[in-house]
Write a protein that holds these residues in place. Sequence first.
Motif, PDB file in Angstrom:
ATOM      1  N   ASP A 287       0.816  -1.216   0.000  1.00 20.04           N
ATOM      2  CA  ASP A 287       0.000   0.000   0.000  1.00 20.04           C
ATOM      3  C   ASP A 287       0.849   1.265   0.000  1.00 20.04           C
ATOM      4  OD1 ASP A 287       1.024  -0.257   2.492  1.00 20.04           O
ATOM      5  OD2 ASP A 287      -0.891  -0.240   3.557  1.00 20.04           O
ATOM      6  N   ALA A 288       2.123   1.153  -0.425  1.00 18.82           N
ATOM      7  CA  ALA A 288       3.036   2.287  -0.611  1.00 18.82           C
ATOM      8  C   ALA A 288       3.442   2.954   0.694  1.00 18.82           C
ATOM      9  CB  ALA A 288       2.428   3.323  -1.551  1.00 18.82           C
ATOM     10  N   VAL A 289       3.213   2.294   1.827  1.00 18.80           N
ATOM     11  CA  VAL A 289       3.648   2.818   3.123  1.00 18.80           C
ATOM     12  C   VAL A 289       4.996   2.201   3.481  1.00 18.80           C
ATOM     13  CG1 VAL A 289       3.114   2.975   5.580  1.00 18.80           C
ATOM     14  CG2 VAL A 289       1.272   3.120   3.892  1.00 18.80           C
ATOM     15  N   PRO A 290       6.012   3.011   3.773  1.00 17.30           N
ATOM     16  CA  PRO A 290       7.330   2.457   4.119  1.00 17.30           C
ATOM     17  C   PRO A 290       7.239   1.536   5.330  1.00 17.30           C
ATOM     18  CG  PRO A 290       7.487   4.805   3.705  1.00 17.30           C
ATOM     19  CD  PRO A 290       6.026   4.483   3.766  1.00 17.30           C
ATOM     20  N   GLU A 291       7.957   0.423   5.294  1.00 20.67           N
ATOM     21  CA  GLU A 291       7.959  -0.504   6.406  1.00 20.67           C
ATOM     22  C   GLU A 291       9.343  -1.121   6.564  1.00 20.67           C
ATOM     23  OE1 GLU A 291       5.046  -3.438   5.475  1.00 20.67           O
ATOM     24  OE2 GLU A 291       6.164  -4.262   3.791  1.00 20.67           O
ATOM     25  N   LEU A 292       9.647  -1.560   7.776  1.00 21.18           N
ATOM     26  CA  LEU A 292      10.918  -2.218   8.067  1.00 21.18           C
ATOM     27  C   LEU A 292      10.718  -3.730   7.972  1.00 21.18           C
ATOM     28  CD1 LEU A 292      12.157  -0.124  11.130  1.00 21.18           C
ATOM     29  CD2 LEU A 292      12.755   0.152   8.731  1.00 21.18           C
ATOM     30  N   ILE A 293      11.591  -4.395   7.204  1.00 18.03           N
ATOM     31  CA  ILE A 293      11.508  -5.844   7.017  1.00 18.03           C
ATOM     32  C   ILE A 293      12.872  -6.423   7.363  1.00 18.03           C
ATOM     33  CG2 ILE A 293      10.913  -7.699   5.403  1.00 18.03           C
ATOM     34  CD1 ILE A 293       9.456  -5.580   3.715  1.00 18.03           C
ATOM     35  N   PRO A 294      13.071  -6.837   8.614  1.00 18.03           N
ATOM     36  CA  PRO A 294      14.391  -7.310   9.064  1.00 18.03           C
ATOM     37  C   PRO A 294      14.988  -8.405   8.187  1.00 18.03           C
ATOM     38  CG  PRO A 294      12.899  -7.054  10.930  1.00 18.03           C
ATOM     39  CD  PRO A 294      12.070  -6.865   9.696  1.00 18.03           C
ATOM     40  N   LEU A 295      14.143  -9.261   7.607  1.00 20.64           N
ATOM     41  CA  LEU A 295      14.646 -10.359   6.796  1.00 20.64           C
ATOM     42  C   LEU A 295      15.479  -9.849   5.627  1.00 20.64           C
ATOM     43  CD1 LEU A 295      14.607 -13.433   6.462  1.00 20.64           C
ATOM     44  CD2 LEU A 295      12.546 -13.184   5.061  1.00 20.64           C
ATOM     45  N   ILE A 296      15.064  -8.710   5.039  1.00 16.03           N
ATOM     46  CA  ILE A 296      15.782  -8.153   3.888  1.00 16.03           C
ATOM     47  C   ILE A 296      17.141  -7.610   4.310  1.00 16.03           C
ATOM     48  CG2 ILE A 296      15.750  -6.303   2.156  1.00 16.03           C
ATOM     49  CD1 ILE A 296      12.829  -6.747   1.782  1.00 16.03           C
ATOM     50  N   ASP A 297      17.273  -7.185   5.572  1.00 19.84           N
ATOM     51  CA  ASP A 297      18.564  -6.670   6.050  1.00 19.84           C
ATOM     52  C   ASP A 297      19.652  -7.736   6.049  1.00 19.84           C
ATOM     53  OD1 ASP A 297      17.926  -4.054   6.365  1.00 19.84           O
ATOM     54  OD2 ASP A 297      17.403  -4.198   8.491  1.00 19.84           O
ATOM     55  N   LEU A 298      19.252  -8.998   5.916  1.00 22.37           N
ATOM     56  CA  LEU A 298      20.241 -10.075   5.863  1.00 22.37           C
ATOM     57  C   LEU A 298      20.903 -10.166   4.495  1.00 22.37           C
ATOM     58  CD1 LEU A 298      18.236 -12.875   7.723  1.00 22.37           C
ATOM     59  CD2 LEU A 298      20.029 -11.411   8.660  1.00 22.37           C
ATOM     60  N   LEU A 299      20.340  -9.470   3.504  1.00 25.51           N
ATOM     61  CA  LEU A 299      20.818  -9.579   2.129  1.00 25.51           C
ATOM     62  C   LEU A 299      21.547  -8.319   1.697  1.00 25.51           C
ATOM     63  CD1 LEU A 299      17.517 -10.950   0.550  1.00 25.51           C
ATOM     64  CD2 LEU A 299      19.349 -12.264   1.619  1.00 25.51           C
ATOM     65  N   ASN A 300      22.355  -8.443   0.657  1.00 20.63           N
ATOM     66  CA  ASN A 300      22.899  -7.278  -0.038  1.00 20.63           C
ATOM     67  C   ASN A 300      21.898  -6.855  -1.103  1.00 20.63           C
ATOM     68  OD1 ASN A 300      25.381  -7.133   1.370  1.00 20.63           O
ATOM     69  ND2 ASN A 300      26.176  -8.826   0.139  1.00 20.63           N
ATOM     70  N   GLY A 301      22.065  -5.649  -1.629  1.00 21.66           N
ATOM     71  CA  GLY A 301      21.104  -5.168  -2.615  1.00 21.66           C
ATOM     72  C   GLY A 301      21.735  -4.358  -3.725  1.00 21.66           C
ATOM     73  N   LEU A 302      21.063  -4.315  -4.866  1.00 23.91           N
ATOM     74  CA  LEU A 302      21.461  -3.518  -6.018  1.00 23.91           C
ATOM     75  C   LEU A 302      20.241  -2.802  -6.566  1.00 23.91           C
ATOM     76  CD1 LEU A 302      23.772  -6.031  -7.958  1.00 23.91           C
ATOM     77  CD2 LEU A 302      24.510  -4.027  -6.658  1.00 23.91           C
ATOM     78  N   SER A 303      20.484  -1.839  -7.432  1.00 25.13           N
ATOM     79  CA  SER A 303      19.386  -1.163  -8.108  1.00 25.13           C
ATOM     80  C   SER A 303      18.791  -2.073  -9.170  1.00 25.13           C
ATOM     81  CB  SER A 303      19.879   0.128  -8.760  1.00 25.13           C
ATOM     82  OG  SER A 303      18.900   0.659  -9.635  1.00 25.13           O
ATOM     83  N   GLU A 304      17.534  -1.839  -9.491  1.00 26.78           N
ATOM     84  CA  GLU A 304      16.854  -2.604 -10.543  1.00 26.78           C
ATOM     85  C   GLU A 304      17.563  -2.454 -11.883  1.00 26.78           C
ATOM     86  OE1 GLU A 304      13.713  -5.208 -11.683  1.00 26.78           O
ATOM     87  OE2 GLU A 304      14.339  -4.474  -9.700  1.00 26.78           O
ATOM     88  N   VAL A 305      18.320  -1.358 -12.043  1.00 26.35           N
ATOM     89  CA  VAL A 305      19.078  -1.136 -13.277  1.00 26.35           C
ATOM     90  C   VAL A 305      20.040  -2.294 -13.542  1.00 26.35           C
ATOM     91  CG1 VAL A 305      20.770   0.366 -14.395  1.00 26.35           C
ATOM     92  CG2 VAL A 305      18.904   1.365 -13.087  1.00 26.35           C
TER      93      VAL A 305
END
Length: 341
Positions: A59-77
């Motif tokens: 619903d476009a509301v920012p939220e904290l998701i601890p599980l994702i903090d376990l991963l590295n991330g990149l841009s969709e590009v």
Amino acid sequence: DEGSEEEEEEASSITSLGVADFILPVVKERELASQREELWESIRYAYAIVYSRAHESVDAVPELIPLIDLLNGLSEVCKGGAINVDFASGKWPFIRGNCYENHCQLDCSALFVERDVKAKTSLIISYGCLTPSSFFVKYGTIPAEHLRHANMTDSINIWFPHHWIPDESTSIGKLRCIALKKGGYPLDAFRQGTIRLLFLPGDDDSSGNNPLAWYVSGEELGVLETLQRMIALIRIADEATLQQYTVTARIRCNFESEMLFSIMVGVLDYNLKLLSSTRSSSKSDLEQSKDPELSPALRAAYLARVCQRETLCKWRHAFCRRYMRPSHVDRGIVAGAAEID
């Protein structure tokens, strides 16, 4: 009402704690001049921590998701390369990504790999459609994959050379300033360097939003009209044209003229100089970004400057290509171009 009573009670409890209770230990170590500064820096630090870890929900509301903090991330590009994990939200039960049945409308989240992943392989998720600068602002770093991306185009602010604003002490200068104010240009802010002239979005892989690619393909960009009109009013329009503009807010000008082209390139050259007071280059900045003696933030800043510089150069080459002129950043485009530097 009950809601306002709860808010007053919460505010009262915060007040009773005192300002010192809200100052973070990491801020206290900096020994700032006043408690007010310490509180402000604590708020900024806390906001940065939450902002850099927040993700947009269904619903476009920012939220904290601890599980994702376990991963590295990149841009969709960078998708299609190192990204090997995806995220699903609000879907139950999960059956291989988007294939799911939602029987009970249960809010939940899950991670799943997009392909077979070998042991000891880094799990990397997409952080969304972000240009290098956007990634840097939110996460404090720029992954090397951004720079390796063949079509890397960063978002850039274009600042207008403050010393080009006309002198109102002359009759023609005063007329030019009247015309510019009629066009809505904030001259005082331009003189002080407190406001950008325009913003050029970069390639963030969102619905093909890449103005530079459009311009190279021959399209006329409305965002560049702001720059072209200002240049015309400052340097090209004669007295009769300026007087007509102050009445009609319309200007007749040859937007394919060599003078206009030269000044547009001059604006980009001015922005290139703003990036560094020294004669640094993208090559030297890349070397600095690998220096282990520098802080991670400073190394990332060097990479950000590379992305900004290379994007400005791409726009410069695009202007030169449009006007069929050679592009050499180290010297003027046409005879007499040095006069506008």
